[in-house]
Design a protein around this motif. Structure first.
Motif, PDB file in Angstrom:
ATOM      1  N   VAL A 185       0.704  -1.089  -0.042  1.00  0.00           N
ATOM      2  CA  VAL A 185       0.001   0.310   0.446  1.00  0.00           C
ATOM      3  C   VAL A 185       0.977   1.369  -0.019  1.00  0.00           C
ATOM      4  O   VAL A 185       1.785   0.913   0.707  1.00  0.00           O
ATOM      5  CB  VAL A 185      -1.016   0.123   1.389  1.00  0.00           C
ATOM      6  CG1 VAL A 185      -1.964   1.404   1.171  1.00  0.00           C
ATOM      7  CG2 VAL A 185      -2.295  -1.404   1.426  1.00  0.00           C
ATOM      8  N   ALA A 186       0.330   1.766  -1.020  1.00  0.00           N
ATOM      9  CA  ALA A 186       2.063   2.875  -1.077  1.00  0.00           C
ATOM     10  C   ALA A 186       1.316   4.315  -0.775  1.00  0.00           C
ATOM     11  O   ALA A 186       1.805   5.768  -0.638  1.00  0.00           O
ATOM     12  CB  ALA A 186       2.238   3.618  -2.810  1.00  0.00           C
ATOM     13  N   GLY A 187       0.388   4.592   0.202  1.00  0.00           N
ATOM     14  CA  GLY A 187       0.422   5.055   1.018  1.00  0.00           C
ATOM     15  C   GLY A 187      -2.303   5.925   1.218  1.00  0.00           C
ATOM     16  O   GLY A 187      -2.081   5.197   0.628  1.00  0.00           O
ATOM     17  N   ALA A 188      -2.271   6.372   2.004  1.00  0.00           N
ATOM     18  CA  ALA A 188      -3.913   7.159   1.337  1.00  0.00           C
ATOM     19  C   ALA A 188      -3.834   7.688   0.548  1.00  0.00           C
ATOM     20  O   ALA A 188      -3.152   8.151  -0.494  1.00  0.00           O
ATOM     21  CB  ALA A 188      -4.162   7.773   2.811  1.00  0.00           C
ATOM     22  N   ASP A 189      -5.379   7.896  -0.047  1.00  0.00           N
ATOM     23  CA  ASP A 189      -5.454   8.981  -1.319  1.00  0.00           C
ATOM     24  C   ASP A 189      -5.627   9.903  -0.261  1.00  0.00           C
ATOM     25  O   ASP A 189      -6.102  10.369   0.001  1.00  0.00           O
ATOM     26  CB  ASP A 189      -6.969   8.550  -1.790  1.00  0.00           C
ATOM     27  CG  ASP A 189      -7.636   8.628  -3.178  1.00  0.00           C
ATOM     28  OD1 ASP A 189      -7.327  10.247  -3.526  1.00  0.00           O
ATOM     29  OD2 ASP A 189      -7.914   8.431  -3.590  1.00  0.00           O
ATOM     30  N   ILE A 190      -4.833  10.829  -0.583  1.00  0.00           N
ATOM     31  CA  ILE A 190      -5.090  12.595   0.289  1.00  0.00           C
ATOM     32  C   ILE A 190      -5.498  13.509  -0.890  1.00  0.00           C
ATOM     33  O   ILE A 190      -5.543  14.012  -0.261  1.00  0.00           O
ATOM     34  CB  ILE A 190      -3.528  12.731  -0.519  1.00  0.00           C
ATOM     35  CG1 ILE A 190      -2.217  11.842  -0.117  1.00  0.00           C
ATOM     36  CG2 ILE A 190      -3.198  14.069  -0.404  1.00  0.00           C
ATOM     37  CD1 ILE A 190      -0.626  11.911  -0.627  1.00  0.00           C
ATOM     38  N   LYS A 191      -5.898  12.872  -2.164  1.00  0.00           N
ATOM     39  CA  LYS A 191      -7.051  13.900  -2.507  1.00  0.00           C
ATOM     40  C   LYS A 191      -8.440  14.139  -1.151  1.00  0.00           C
ATOM     41  O   LYS A 191      -9.597  14.953  -1.891  1.00  0.00           O
ATOM     42  CB  LYS A 191      -7.588  13.894  -3.599  1.00  0.00           C
ATOM     43  CG  LYS A 191      -5.847  13.208  -4.924  1.00  0.00           C
ATOM     44  CD  LYS A 191      -6.431  13.492  -6.193  1.00  0.00           C
ATOM     45  CE  LYS A 191      -5.206  13.636  -7.446  1.00  0.00           C
ATOM     46  NZ  LYS A 191      -5.842  12.659  -8.649  1.00  0.00           N
ATOM     47  N   GLU A 192      -8.333  12.948  -1.021  1.00  0.00           N
ATOM     48  CA  GLU A 192      -9.717  13.086  -0.566  1.00  0.00           C
ATOM     49  C   GLU A 192     -10.081  14.062   0.301  1.00  0.00           C
ATOM     50  O   GLU A 192     -11.401  14.151   1.074  1.00  0.00           O
ATOM     51  CB  GLU A 192     -10.436  10.935   0.611  1.00  0.00           C
ATOM     52  CG  GLU A 192     -10.458  10.516  -0.795  1.00  0.00           C
ATOM     53  CD  GLU A 192     -11.503   9.036  -0.345  1.00  0.00           C
ATOM     54  OE1 GLU A 192     -11.483   8.180  -1.269  1.00  0.00           O
ATOM     55  OE2 GLU A 192     -10.910   8.662   0.239  1.00  0.00           O
ATOM     56  N   PHE A 193      -8.883  13.644   1.528  1.00  0.00           N
ATOM     57  CA  PHE A 193      -8.870  14.911   2.553  1.00  0.00           C
ATOM     58  C   PHE A 193      -8.249  16.203   2.808  1.00  0.00           C
ATOM     59  O   PHE A 193      -8.306  16.364   3.388  1.00  0.00           O
ATOM     60  CB  PHE A 193      -8.106  13.841   4.114  1.00  0.00           C
ATOM     61  CG  PHE A 193      -7.103  13.434   3.940  1.00  0.00           C
ATOM     62  CD1 PHE A 193      -6.329  14.174   4.001  1.00  0.00           C
ATOM     63  CD2 PHE A 193      -6.885  11.441   3.807  1.00  0.00           C
ATOM     64  CE1 PHE A 193      -4.483  13.466   4.058  1.00  0.00           C
ATOM     65  CE2 PHE A 193      -5.765  10.878   3.207  1.00  0.00           C
ATOM     66  CZ  PHE A 193      -5.091  12.050   3.607  1.00  0.00           C
ATOM     67  N   SER A 194      -7.527  16.387   1.480  1.00  0.00           N
ATOM     68  CA  SER A 194      -6.455  18.220   1.266  1.00  0.00           C
ATOM     69  C   SER A 194      -7.545  18.789   1.952  1.00  0.00           C
ATOM     70  O   SER A 194      -6.772  19.594   1.653  1.00  0.00           O
ATOM     71  CB  SER A 194      -6.506  17.732  -0.287  1.00  0.00           C
ATOM     72  OG  SER A 194      -7.295  17.811  -1.094  1.00  0.00           O
ATOM     73  N   ASP A 195      -8.942  18.598   1.782  1.00  0.00           N
ATOM     74  CA  ASP A 195      -9.568  20.319   2.458  1.00  0.00           C
ATOM     75  C   ASP A 195      -9.841  20.311   3.944  1.00  0.00           C
ATOM     76  O   ASP A 195     -10.574  20.761   3.746  1.00  0.00           O
ATOM     77  CB  ASP A 195      -9.796  20.510   1.681  1.00  0.00           C
ATOM     78  CG  ASP A 195     -11.423  19.693   1.189  1.00  0.00           C
ATOM     79  OD1 ASP A 195     -11.140  18.157   1.504  1.00  0.00           O
ATOM     80  OD2 ASP A 195     -12.471  19.765   0.381  1.00  0.00           O
TER      81      ASP A 195
END
Length: 259
Positions: free
Chosen positions: A63-73
């Motif tokens: 797993v290369a991390g979390a989906d950053i776009k989902e919590f960027s704001d």
């Protein structure tokens, strides 16, 4: 069990879970975390499951991390809720499971991916795997137990170094510092994990569960010795204890039933 982002299969009392988002390097988004919470609960409740192997699809990433776009704001309150829900339903649920979980790290294990692997009871890494917690490069810190579990596994100084530099380390270095249990070739990764769980399957299930709980207490409880004493005492009330003693005295193989 049918999922959109996971593949799950029980074979010979081992539940194999594959995070199946290869094009996204198996990143953890909301839906994947929801499905992981569901399959973890299933593993804990299903008597046919004696152990779990968790891996990622393909050879590039665990797993290369979390989906950053989902919590960027997100704001602070939303950030706390994100961490709290993930920890409770997925990461802590794995660590506190009565069934042993093995992370088969088949590639990059970064950020939330390394946190997921660290929540498992054991970790095996393919020789080409890279591991790290790069959150500070985004102005964040690990939020799924990474600061705590990494410190428990490798010590305070090394944990601070890895987190604050955001550097990646090789599977060989991870083995050297105690972050993983074994390193093997990619081809042998699932074979080695299965081999370990096949050994665990020969042992008394309730004793295995008590051992996991007691070891967890060594780092998560005020006095882990008290937990060990209590779990030790409970073992004497199990049918498995009587079977184990009988088998030992009569020089035969134990036939444990998890009762």
């Amino acid at each position: 069990m049918a999922y959109q982002n996971l593949i799950s299969e029980i074979k010979e009392n081992i539940l194999y879970i594959t995070i199946n988002r290869e094009k996204a390097l198996n990143a953890l988004n909301r839906d994947t975390l929801t499905e992981l919470a569901d399959v973890i609960a299933f593993a804990n409740e299903n008597a046919d499951v004696r152990g779990v192997i968790l891996t990622g699809a393909g050879e590039k990433a665990f797993v290369a991390g979390a989906d950053i776009k989902e919590f960027s704001d997100y704001n602070a309150e939303q950030g706390e809720e994100l961490a709290r829900n993930g920890q409770h339903h997925v990461f802590n649920a794995i660590e506190r499971s009565s069934k042993p979980f093995i992370a088969a790290i088949n590639g990059f294990a970064l950020g939330g991916g390394l946190e997921l692997a660290m929540a498992c009871h054991m970790r095996i890494a393919a020789s080409h795997a890279k591991l790290g917690l790069p959150e500070v490069t985004l102005g964040l810190i690990p939020g799924y137990g990474g600061t705590q579990r990494l410190t428990q596994l490798v010590g305070k100084g090394k944990a601070i170094e890895l987190i604050t530099t955001a550097g990646m380390i090789s599977a060989e270095e991870a083995l050297k510092i105690g972050l993983v249990n074994h390193t093997v070739s990619q081809e042998d990764l699932i074979i080695k994990a299965t081999e370990i769980l096949n050994l665990v399957k020969q042992r008394a299930p309730l004793a295995v569960s008590a051992a996991i709980k007691s070891v967890n207490a060594a780092v998560n409880e005020v006095n882990g010795y008290d937990v060990e004493i209590s779990e030790f005492g409970k073992c004497f009330e199990t049918e498995d204890f009587k079977e184990g003693v009988s088998a030992f005295i009569n020089k035969r193989k134990s036939l444990f039933k998890g009762r």
